[in-house]
Design a protein around this motif. Sequence first.
Motif, PDB file in Angstrom:
ATOM      1  N   TYR A 130       0.818  -1.202   0.000  1.00 37.47           N
ATOM      2  CA  TYR A 130       0.000   0.000   0.000  1.00 37.47           C
ATOM      3  C   TYR A 130       0.861   1.265   0.000  1.00 37.47           C
ATOM      4  CZ  TYR A 130      -4.329  -2.571   0.878  1.00 37.47           C
ATOM      5  OH  TYR A 130      -5.421  -3.388   0.752  1.00 37.47           O
ATOM      6  N   SER A 131       2.141   1.135   0.220  1.00 41.85           N
ATOM      7  CA  SER A 131       3.030   2.292   0.336  1.00 41.85           C
ATOM      8  C   SER A 131       3.484   2.784  -1.029  1.00 41.85           C
ATOM      9  CB  SER A 131       4.263   1.928   1.176  1.00 41.85           C
ATOM     10  OG  SER A 131       3.889   1.439   2.442  1.00 41.85           O
ATOM     11  N   SER A 132       3.880   4.054  -1.083  1.00 38.11           N
ATOM     12  CA  SER A 132       4.332   4.644  -2.338  1.00 38.11           C
ATOM     13  C   SER A 132       5.846   4.801  -2.366  1.00 38.11           C
ATOM     14  CB  SER A 132       3.659   6.003  -2.545  1.00 38.11           C
ATOM     15  OG  SER A 132       3.955   6.887  -1.478  1.00 38.11           O
ATOM     16  N   VAL A 133       6.543   3.818  -1.783  1.00 36.60           N
ATOM     17  CA  VAL A 133       8.008   3.886  -1.718  1.00 36.60           C
ATOM     18  C   VAL A 133       8.653   2.764  -2.529  1.00 36.60           C
ATOM     19  CG1 VAL A 133       7.945   4.968   0.550  1.00 36.60           C
ATOM     20  CG2 VAL A 133       8.122   2.482   0.393  1.00 36.60           C
ATOM     21  N   PHE A 134       7.844   2.035  -3.313  1.00 34.12           N
ATOM     22  CA  PHE A 134       8.336   0.896  -4.063  1.00 34.12           C
ATOM     23  C   PHE A 134       8.424   1.190  -5.550  1.00 34.12           C
ATOM     24  CE2 PHE A 134       6.580  -0.981  -0.251  1.00 34.12           C
ATOM     25  CZ  PHE A 134       7.472  -2.007   0.055  1.00 34.12           C
ATOM     26  N   ALA A 135       9.461   0.651  -6.187  1.00 32.09           N
ATOM     27  CA  ALA A 135       9.519   0.663  -7.641  1.00 32.09           C
ATOM     28  C   ALA A 135       8.446  -0.280  -8.177  1.00 32.09           C
ATOM     29  CB  ALA A 135      10.897   0.222  -8.114  1.00 32.09           C
ATOM     30  N   VAL A 136       8.080  -0.108  -9.424  1.00 33.13           N
ATOM     31  CA  VAL A 136       7.056  -0.955 -10.023  1.00 33.13           C
ATOM     32  C   VAL A 136       7.549  -2.397 -10.137  1.00 33.13           C
ATOM     33  CG1 VAL A 136       5.732  -1.387 -12.126  1.00 33.13           C
ATOM     34  CG2 VAL A 136       5.919   0.936 -11.229  1.00 33.13           C
ATOM     35  N   THR A 137       8.798  -2.596 -10.577  1.00 32.33           N
ATOM     36  CA  THR A 137       9.381  -3.933 -10.704  1.00 32.33           C
ATOM     37  C   THR A 137      10.786  -3.925 -10.112  1.00 32.33           C
ATOM     38  OG1 THR A 137      10.457  -3.562 -12.846  1.00 32.33           O
ATOM     39  CG2 THR A 137       8.131  -4.230 -12.888  1.00 32.33           C
ATOM     40  N   PRO A 138      11.362  -5.104  -9.834  1.00 34.41           N
ATOM     41  CA  PRO A 138      12.749  -5.142  -9.362  1.00 34.41           C
ATOM     42  C   PRO A 138      13.723  -4.499 -10.343  1.00 34.41           C
ATOM     43  CG  PRO A 138      11.684  -7.223  -8.912  1.00 34.41           C
ATOM     44  CD  PRO A 138      10.716  -6.433  -9.760  1.00 34.41           C
ATOM     45  N   GLU A 139      13.521  -4.740 -11.625  1.00 34.93           N
ATOM     46  CA  GLU A 139      14.413  -4.144 -12.627  1.00 34.93           C
ATOM     47  C   GLU A 139      14.327  -2.622 -12.613  1.00 34.93           C
ATOM     48  OE1 GLU A 139      13.738  -8.303 -13.476  1.00 34.93           O
ATOM     49  OE2 GLU A 139      12.332  -6.647 -13.130  1.00 34.93           O
ATOM     50  N   ASP A 140      13.128  -2.098 -12.419  1.00 35.15           N
ATOM     51  CA  ASP A 140      12.964  -0.648 -12.304  1.00 35.15           C
ATOM     52  C   ASP A 140      13.726  -0.120 -11.089  1.00 35.15           C
ATOM     53  OD1 ASP A 140      11.308  -0.391 -14.537  1.00 35.15           O
ATOM     54  OD2 ASP A 140       9.492  -0.743 -13.370  1.00 35.15           O
ATOM     55  N   ALA A 141      13.690  -0.876 -10.000  1.00 40.11           N
ATOM     56  CA  ALA A 141      14.391  -0.440  -8.785  1.00 40.11           C
ATOM     57  C   ALA A 141      15.885  -0.284  -9.050  1.00 40.11           C
ATOM     58  CB  ALA A 141      14.154  -1.438  -7.654  1.00 40.11           C
ATOM     59  N   GLY A 142      16.480  -1.248  -9.745  1.00 37.18           N
ATOM     60  CA  GLY A 142      17.897  -1.156 -10.054  1.00 37.18           C
ATOM     61  C   GLY A 142      18.221   0.026 -10.939  1.00 37.18           C
ATOM     62  N   ARG A 143      17.379   0.272 -11.925  1.00 36.53           N
ATOM     63  CA  ARG A 143      17.606   1.409 -12.823  1.00 36.53           C
ATOM     64  C   ARG A 143      17.470   2.725 -12.080  1.00 36.53           C
ATOM     65  NH1 ARG A 143      14.463   4.790 -14.790  1.00 36.53           N
ATOM     66  NH2 ARG A 143      12.574   3.603 -14.297  1.00 36.53           N
ATOM     67  N   ILE A 144      16.441   2.844 -11.250  1.00 32.44           N
ATOM     68  CA  ILE A 144      16.237   4.083 -10.492  1.00 32.44           C
ATOM     69  C   ILE A 144      17.409   4.333  -9.554  1.00 32.44           C
ATOM     70  CG2 ILE A 144      14.784   5.190  -8.744  1.00 32.44           C
ATOM     71  CD1 ILE A 144      12.400   3.624 -10.009  1.00 32.44           C
ATOM     72  N   ALA A 145      17.872   3.271  -8.891  1.00 32.05           N
ATOM     73  CA  ALA A 145      19.008   3.423  -7.969  1.00 32.05           C
ATOM     74  C   ALA A 145      20.236   3.948  -8.695  1.00 32.05           C
ATOM     75  CB  ALA A 145      19.317   2.084  -7.307  1.00 32.05           C
ATOM     76  N   ALA A 146      20.420   3.519  -9.930  1.00 29.21           N
ATOM     77  CA  ALA A 146      21.604   3.933 -10.688  1.00 29.21           C
ATOM     78  C   ALA A 146      21.486   5.346 -11.244  1.00 29.21           C
ATOM     79  CB  ALA A 146      21.851   2.957 -11.829  1.00 29.21           C
ATOM     80  N   GLU A 147      20.252   5.810 -11.488  1.00 25.50           N
ATOM     81  CA  GLU A 147      20.084   7.028 -12.282  1.00 25.50           C
ATOM     82  C   GLU A 147      19.450   8.204 -11.552  1.00 25.50           C
ATOM     83  OE1 GLU A 147      17.788   5.745 -15.615  1.00 25.50           O
ATOM     84  OE2 GLU A 147      19.384   4.461 -16.440  1.00 25.50           O
ATOM     85  N   PHE A 148      18.893   8.015 -10.358  1.00 26.28           N
ATOM     86  CA  PHE A 148      18.121   9.109  -9.753  1.00 26.28           C
ATOM     87  C   PHE A 148      19.024  10.295  -9.380  1.00 26.28           C
ATOM     88  CE2 PHE A 148      19.633   7.253  -5.823  1.00 26.28           C
ATOM     89  CZ  PHE A 148      19.613   8.292  -4.895  1.00 26.28           C
ATOM     90  N   ASP A 149      18.434  11.482  -9.443  1.00 28.18           N
ATOM     91  CA  ASP A 149      19.203  12.682  -9.094  1.00 28.18           C
ATOM     92  C   ASP A 149      18.466  13.604  -8.130  1.00 28.18           C
ATOM     93  OD1 ASP A 149      17.228  13.650 -10.728  1.00 28.18           O
ATOM     94  OD2 ASP A 149      18.566  14.405 -12.292  1.00 28.18           O
ATOM     95  N   ALA A 164      -1.591   3.530 -16.565  1.00 22.30           N
ATOM     96  CA  ALA A 164      -1.390   2.273 -17.289  1.00 22.30           C
ATOM     97  C   ALA A 164      -1.567   1.124 -16.315  1.00 22.30           C
ATOM     98  CB  ALA A 164       0.003   2.230 -17.925  1.00 22.30           C
ATOM     99  N   LEU A 165      -1.830  -0.049 -16.841  1.00 22.95           N
ATOM    100  CA  LEU A 165      -1.906  -1.249 -16.028  1.00 22.95           C
ATOM    101  C   LEU A 165      -0.524  -1.897 -15.945  1.00 22.95           C
ATOM    102  CD1 LEU A 165      -5.240  -2.801 -17.376  1.00 22.95           C
ATOM    103  CD2 LEU A 165      -4.903  -1.279 -15.420  1.00 22.95           C
ATOM    104  N   HIS A 166      -0.316  -2.703 -14.898  1.00 20.77           N
ATOM    105  CA  HIS A 166       0.993  -3.334 -14.695  1.00 20.77           C
ATOM    106  C   HIS A 166       0.823  -4.786 -14.290  1.00 20.77           C
ATOM    107  CE1 HIS A 166       2.904   0.614 -14.831  1.00 20.77           C
ATOM    108  NE2 HIS A 166       2.001   1.038 -13.952  1.00 20.77           N
ATOM    109  N   VAL A 167       1.824  -5.600 -14.602  1.00 20.88           N
ATOM    110  CA  VAL A 167       1.882  -6.991 -14.164  1.00 20.88           C
ATOM    111  C   VAL A 167       3.270  -7.253 -13.597  1.00 20.88           C
ATOM    112  CG1 VAL A 167       0.131  -7.886 -15.742  1.00 20.88           C
ATOM    113  CG2 VAL A 167       2.494  -7.704 -16.517  1.00 20.88           C
ATOM    114  N   ASP A 168       3.324  -8.129 -12.588  1.00 19.68           N
ATOM    115  CA  ASP A 168       4.593  -8.429 -11.914  1.00 19.68           C
ATOM    116  C   ASP A 168       4.474  -9.829 -11.323  1.00 19.68           C
ATOM    117  OD1 ASP A 168       7.069  -8.252 -10.708  1.00 19.68           O
ATOM    118  OD2 ASP A 168       6.376  -7.012  -9.043  1.00 19.68           O
ATOM    119  N   PHE A 177      -1.962  -2.326 -10.785  1.00 21.79           N
ATOM    120  CA  PHE A 177      -1.483  -3.700 -10.898  1.00 21.79           C
ATOM    121  C   PHE A 177      -2.651  -4.665 -11.107  1.00 21.79           C
ATOM    122  CE2 PHE A 177       2.378  -1.991  -9.122  1.00 21.79           C
ATOM    123  CZ  PHE A 177       3.351  -2.731  -9.777  1.00 21.79           C
ATOM    124  N   VAL A 178      -2.506  -5.514 -12.113  1.00 19.71           N
ATOM    125  CA  VAL A 178      -3.489  -6.549 -12.412  1.00 19.71           C
ATOM    126  C   VAL A 178      -3.077  -7.874 -11.773  1.00 19.71           C
ATOM    127  CG1 VAL A 178      -4.609  -7.855 -14.250  1.00 19.71           C
ATOM    128  CG2 VAL A 178      -4.143  -5.420 -14.564  1.00 19.71           C
TER     129      VAL A 178
END
Length: 382
Positions: free
Chosen positions: A165-184, A349-353, A315-316
Amino acid sequence: MEALGVVVNPIAGMGGRVGLKGTDGKVAEARRRGAQPRAPERARAALRSLRNRDPDTAVYTAAGVMGERAARDAGFDPVVVYDPADSDDRTEADPARPSDPAEAETAATDTRRAVRAVLEHDVDLVLFVGGDGTAVDVAETLESVEGDADDRTPVLGVPAGVKIYSSVFAVTPEDAGRIAAEFDRVADREVNDIDEDAYREGEVRAELRAIVPVPVAEDVQSSKQLASGSVDSLAVGFAREVEPGRTYVFGPGSTVGAIEEELGLEPSPLGVDVWRAGDDGDGTLLARDAAEDEILEVLEEPVTIVVSPIGGQGFVFGRGNHQISPPVIRRADEIEIVASAEKLDGIDALHVDTDDDDLDEELRGWTRVRTGRFTTRLVNVA
């Protein structure tokens, strides 16, 4: 990014597929039902994504399944700053506790101690793997160590829990890695949690537990909305079109529940029900509040899966309905997504994980969502 703290809750999400709707206080029962850990593999996926973009990141983590193993598998040479097997109080509580940190049990206290340990190394981001309960442990530790300082260490969650229910998560694990590498830059976001015992009984009691800094990115999910609009006409339209002899797998939520009620069923609001339509407008309830294995046992083709996206997140599959696993989805020849127009208005958009990359790719693309008795809307599964 120069330094990353990694903390994995290895039991997060284990209760999902076996129908426990969470793992808090239910680890032994989850294992008895045959649950398998999902957090370690999701940690590896996130860290591989990070290493592909920023291989020189220094990783500080906890021993064994709490981060070290996933970091090494991803190609990093992590610095272990906390070992749950060294915790005196945990060892005394369980004299038979394995000395191997890869096999040791962990608890919320271990998560908190691991977060505190990585923060001592001035990391640029704490990447944690778990669900809302893990997010609370991380947030409260962050507050106890750094207080309300404006320059608090940002955090980012890799989704692995049953309920998020929290808004502190990336949509997918791969997104989390990309965000960690690129956020400013970062922005404050909500950590919410619910009462799992009430959740298992079909009642959602959500509570705002903390506000934490989180990287700003499109692929960080929103907080879940707890209310939805009327779906009466949608339910009537769906019920009139059920196909005799077809098996229907009804996912959680009030929207799908309204359809079940229209069919004369008593829905399990946060569980998964399986029903086979009869020839005269009636039918047979095959399983109620079912776990993955129970669903697979009663499935008889043809099969329709009926799900509704989570309001505010979209998320579906992969949030709150892990019982509808890849093996279940692959048995279905039809997936019906239902949602009120009001709910869809708040979703980009809808998402699947699903934990199955190939299946996720098959499910992506434009799909029709039933929004009323006669109406549908074309929405992209991104």
